[in-house]
Write a protein that holds these residues in place. Structure first.
Motif: not given
Length: 187
Positions: A71-86
């Motif tokens: 339940f926690y994992v499903s609600l957690r906001r993931s920043n690593a959804s698509s790796p990128s170069i910033d």
């Protein structure tokens, strides 16, 4: 490490829910004897088999905790959804996904004659982007010349479009295209 733990928990959770659903299915079709089921429940409530009662409690708590984790994992906001170069510019931030860089590298490499079936992998290092290409050559062009042309083209194209320095471009020629030579047979 966390992903491995989550996968293990998901596996155990799936097994427990699967066993529970098989039991419910069998009970629904009256394949579980009513007397045996009532005896089990009576034994559990009367405390005649204390170890069984403790086991049921522990398994229930573990399944509940795993449910809370998911339940926690499903609600957690993931920043690593698509790796990128910033990158930061004077106007603001720019994010370029690794998939974009990969597609740029493939596009540039595909322009070269004598290469087919390209695949790319992108890694980020402190020196810049590291691009690894896997290709199948046609067998007509000299491989050293072909790979150097691919390296030069990919490096300049990716640096020009993204503005990010390319540290290395590695080319792995996996095979050559097999052409079928058929001999005509005269009878």
């Amino acid at each position: 490490m966390i992903r491995v733990l989550d996968k293990l928990l998901l596996f155990l959770y799936s097994l427990a829910i699967g066993a529970l659903s098989v039991f419910a299915f069998c009970t629904g079709f009256n394949w579980v004897p009513e007397k045996g089921f009532k005896d089990f429940i009576t034994t559990l409530y009367n405390g005649e088999m204390e170890w069984m009662r403790v086991t049921v409690i522990v398994v229930s708590v573990v399944i509940f905790l795993i449910s809370l984790r998911f339940f926690y994992v499903s609600l957690r906001r993931s920043n690593a959804s698509s790796p990128s170069i910033d990158q930061r510019t004077e106007y603001g931030d720019i994010r370029i996904s690794l998939e974009t860089v990969e597609n740029l590298a493939l596009k540039a490499a595909a322009r070269q004659r004598g290469v087919k079936d390209l695949r790319a992998r992108i890694r980020i290092s402190e020196a810049g982007i590291e691009i690894t290409l896997r290709a199948i050559a046609d067998g007509e062009s000299p491989i050293p010349t072909l790979t150097e042309d691919i390296q030069r083209t990919v490096k300049s194209h990716v640096e020009e479009i993204t503005g990010i320095p390319v540290a290395t471009v590695s080319v792995y020629v996996a095979n050559i295209i097999q052409t079928a030579n058929y001999k005509s047979r005269v009878e």
